[in-house]
Design an enzyme around this catalytic site. Structure first.
Site, short mmCIF file in Angstrom:
data_model
loop_
_atom_site.label_atom_id
_atom_site.label_comp_id
_atom_site.label_asym_id
_atom_site.label_seq_id
_atom_site.Cartn_x
_atom_site.Cartn_y
_atom_site.Cartn_z
N ASN A 1 1.04 -1.14 -0.09
CA ASN A 1 0.21 0.00 0.00
C ASN A 1 0.91 1.17 -0.08
O ASN A 1 1.67 1.55 0.83
CB ASN A 1 -0.94 0.03 1.34
CG ASN A 1 -1.79 1.26 1.35
OD1 ASN A 1 -1.59 2.16 0.53
ND2 ASN A 1 -2.26 1.54 2.57
N LYS B 1 0.06 4.28 -0.53
CA LYS B 1 -0.64 5.69 0.15
C LYS B 1 -0.27 6.67 -0.92
O LYS B 1 -0.21 6.57 -1.93
CB LYS B 1 -0.10 5.76 1.73
CG LYS B 1 -0.03 4.60 2.48
CD LYS B 1 0.11 4.91 4.11
CE LYS B 1 -0.01 3.36 4.63
NZ LYS B 1 0.23 3.50 6.23
N HIS C 1 -9.03 1.29 5.27
CA HIS C 1 -7.95 1.62 5.65
C HIS C 1 -8.14 2.58 6.70
O HIS C 1 -8.84 3.26 6.73
CB HIS C 1 -6.97 1.99 4.80
CG HIS C 1 -5.72 1.98 5.34
ND1 HIS C 1 -5.11 3.10 6.31
CD2 HIS C 1 -4.59 1.24 5.10
CE1 HIS C 1 -3.75 2.71 6.53
NE2 HIS C 1 -3.52 1.41 6.03
N GLU D 1 -6.49 4.96 7.76
CA GLU D 1 -6.49 6.26 7.54
C GLU D 1 -7.45 6.86 6.66
O GLU D 1 -8.04 8.04 6.95
CB GLU D 1 -5.10 6.58 6.40
CG GLU D 1 -3.81 6.19 7.34
CD GLU D 1 -2.62 5.71 6.64
OE1 GLU D 1 -2.66 5.68 5.59
OE2 GLU D 1 -1.71 5.12 7.30
N GLU E 1 -4.80 -4.61 10.87
CA GLU E 1 -3.73 -3.39 11.10
C GLU E 1 -4.09 -2.73 12.26
O GLU E 1 -4.75 -1.77 12.33
CB GLU E 1 -3.75 -2.65 9.85
CG GLU E 1 -3.63 -3.04 8.40
CD GLU E 1 -3.08 -2.04 7.37
OE1 GLU E 1 -2.03 -2.40 6.95
OE2 GLU E 1 -3.39 -0.94 7.33
N GLY F 1 3.19 2.75 10.73
CA GLY F 1 3.97 3.85 10.36
C GLY F 1 4.88 3.98 11.60
O GLY F 1 5.44 5.17 11.62
N SER G 1 4.04 -1.81 10.28
CA SER G 1 5.65 -1.91 10.27
C SER G 1 6.21 -3.11 10.06
O SER G 1 7.04 -3.82 10.43
CB SER G 1 6.03 -1.48 12.02
OG SER G 1 5.64 -0.06 11.99
P1 13P Z 1 3.38 0.55 7.74
O1 13P Z 1 3.95 -0.67 6.96
O2 13P Z 1 4.26 1.94 6.90
O3 13P Z 1 3.50 0.66 8.97
O4 13P Z 1 2.03 0.75 7.03
C1 13P Z 1 1.23 -0.17 7.17
C2 13P Z 1 0.07 0.16 6.23
O5 13P Z 1 -0.72 0.94 6.80
C3 13P Z 1 -0.44 -0.71 5.26
O6 13P Z 1 -1.79 -0.60 4.59
#
Ligand code: 13P
Length: 248
Positions: free
Chosen positions: A9, A11, A95, A97, A164, A170, A208
């Site tokens: 992903n 983003k 997601h 976010e 997640e 992140g 992560s």
């Molecule tokens: P990270 O791997 O950067 O922690 O992000 C995970 C994520 O949100 C994947 O959709």
């Protein structure tokens, strides 16, 4: 056995040129890995260019979001038919976010999944608890509510679940393999209780994931793959995650 499934992903990162550069270096690194499903989800603007390069490879293309209407006066939104015509097989929905910054509720997520499936798009449904919810011992309750709301009146066909935990996204804080497996077990049990075909559904872990923790996470019986953010942005790093996902 469920086939491991690793998805990137990206983003809001990568232009068309950066996407093409990544894909050109990534294809040869994973071309011989046939026992892992691989997906890349670039931003909308790079989908079409990515699709041309991914044709006839073992890498699938996904989008990071879509709208819940077929078409019409929804300025700025993207429909499932647009994703299909850009070459996507799959869409990521719900997601954290999207839920956090764009007020997506389980009801909206449910509408989106229904429309995606009506258009034959495969879906990666994201769920996960916040730190406060985990600390209040509400993780399982949160996951079960998200599943019930998001999957209302839906079958499990072509649906992958991505667990997640928000506190691990992140932040460099990965859930331990035990925490991941425990949450995935909760998801699996809810699916078994409420839907047909629960044992075929793949459950990815996200938060992560890196080349140096993927093997440990994948060693868990209920971890079927990963949804990767930061560590999917470099071809070499993401290819190592894919290689590390082969179940021993
Ligand atoms: P990270 O791997 O950067 O922690 O992000 C995970 C994520 O949100 C994947 O959709």
């Amino acid at each position: 056995m469920r086939k491991p499934y690793i998805a990137a992903n990206w983003k809001m990162t990568k232009t068309i040129e950066e996407t093409e550069e990544f894909i050109r270096s990534f294809i040869p690194l994973v071309k011989d890995i046939n026992d892992v499903d691989i997906l890349i989800a670039p931003p909308f603007t790079a989908l079409s260019a990515a699709s041309s390069l991914l044709k006839d490879t073992n890498i699938k293309l996904g989008a990071q979001n879509m709208y819940f209407e077929e078409n019409g006066a929804y300025t700025g939104e993207i429909s499932p038919r647009m994703l299909l015509s850009a070459g996507c097989s799959t869409v990521i929905i719900g997601h954290s976010e999207r839920r956090q910054y764009f007020q997506e509720t389980d009801e909206i997520v449910n509408k989106k999944i229904k429309l995606a499936r009506a258009n034959n798009l495969e879906v990666i449904l994201c769920i996960g608890e916040s730190l406060e919810e985990r600390e209040a011992n509400k993780t399982f309750e949160v996951l079960e509510n998200q599943l019930a709301g998001s999957l209302k009146d839906l079958s499990l066909d072509e649906i992958t679940i991505a667990y997640e935990p928000i506190w691990a996204i992140g932040t460099g804080k990965t859930a331990s393999k035990e925490q991941a497996n425990e949450a995935h077990t909760c998801v699996r049990e809810w699916l078994r209780k409420n839907k047909d075909g629960a044992d075929d559904v793949r459950i990815q872990y996200g938060g992560s994931v890196k080349p140096d923790n993927v093997v440990e996470l994948m060693s868990q019986p209920e971890v079927d793959g990963a949804l990767v953010g930061g560590a999917s942005l470099e071809a070499e790093s993401f290819s190592k995650i894919v290689a590390g996902a082969v179940k021993k």
